[in-house]
Enzyme design. Sequence first.
Site, PDB file in Angstrom:
ATOM      1  N   ASP A 111      -0.295   5.048   0.988  1.00 25.77           N
ATOM      2  CA  ASP A 111      -0.555   5.950   2.114  1.00 25.77           C
ATOM      3  C   ASP A 111      -0.573   5.176   3.427  1.00 25.77           C
ATOM      4  O   ASP A 111      -1.276   4.175   3.564  1.00 25.77           O
ATOM      5  CB  ASP A 111      -1.890   6.672   1.909  1.00 25.77           C
ATOM      6  CG  ASP A 111      -1.841   7.649   0.753  1.00 25.77           C
ATOM      7  OD1 ASP A 111      -1.060   8.606   0.830  1.00 25.77           O
ATOM      8  OD2 ASP A 111      -2.563   7.436  -0.238  1.00 25.77           O
ATOM      9  N   ASP A 153       0.855  -1.180   0.000  1.00 25.62           N
ATOM     10  CA  ASP A 153       0.000   0.000   0.000  1.00 25.62           C
ATOM     11  C   ASP A 153       0.894   1.233   0.000  1.00 25.62           C
ATOM     12  O   ASP A 153       2.086   1.152   0.322  1.00 25.62           O
ATOM     13  CB  ASP A 153      -0.896  -0.042   1.239  1.00 25.62           C
ATOM     14  CG  ASP A 153      -1.908   1.096   1.256  1.00 25.62           C
ATOM     15  OD1 ASP A 153      -2.460   1.415   0.187  1.00 25.62           O
ATOM     16  OD2 ASP A 153      -2.136   1.660   2.336  1.00 25.62           O
TER      17      ASP A 153
END
Length: 263
Positions: A15, A13
């Site tokens: 953020d 991922d």
Amino acid sequence: MTEPKPVESWLTDMDGVLVHEERAITGASEFIAALESSGRKFLVLTNNSIFTPRDLRARLLATGIDIPETAIWTSALATAQFLDDQRPGGTAYVIGEAGLTTALHEVGYVLTERDPDYVVLGETRTYSFEAITKAIRLISDGARFIATNPDPTGPSTEGPLPATGSVAALITRATGVAPYFVGKPNPLMMRSALNQIEAHSETTVMIGDRMDTDIISGLEAGLRTILVLSGSTGGHEVERFPYRPTRVVESIADVVPLVSALS
């Protein structure tokens, strides 16, 4: 119990794992450098559909993280791929920004307000009442409802903003039609990413900061998972979930030595 196979590819991922707002998280650039020096295939995943991979590469580069454009996979790209698989050369009414409209154009979709095959809802900082009303009417008239991701809010420097999931709920309440969400936690996002780099679930690790999106979608796609505590899910919350990540670490800096150790 069989021994786990060596790790040949990584999904992560963005953020909360590599960046927080506009700042790199300590260890993020070292992690990418470790992947590149090891020769392992990798993709950076995001449910954010606002930006194109080129935009996101520039954003990451500004924080000191250098990631190739081709190594970024967004919910907009996954949505466009899904629609191209389902109904090639179709039509769509889109609420979203360049990341989504560009992805749909690139797979040959025509964007229209006249009897579209799909209403596609994505992220935007400027949701308009007029556009939402148009979407409600088109769905009521028979258009299929697709949304890039179910996230109810998104981050900003001023605080949370309403995001795709919240607007999707509004449209569903008005029409009685629930959307098909393509992005995390749908494991379809993981499988499309694996296909993109020709990787296998048994030899891939997913890194994320949210138990309810990153970790569960990785688990359901058959990947090993690593939860970092630098984002949404706190260490005290992990035990509340009925499933567990393969590992829990403080931040991406703790994953750097694992790139060689798990290979």
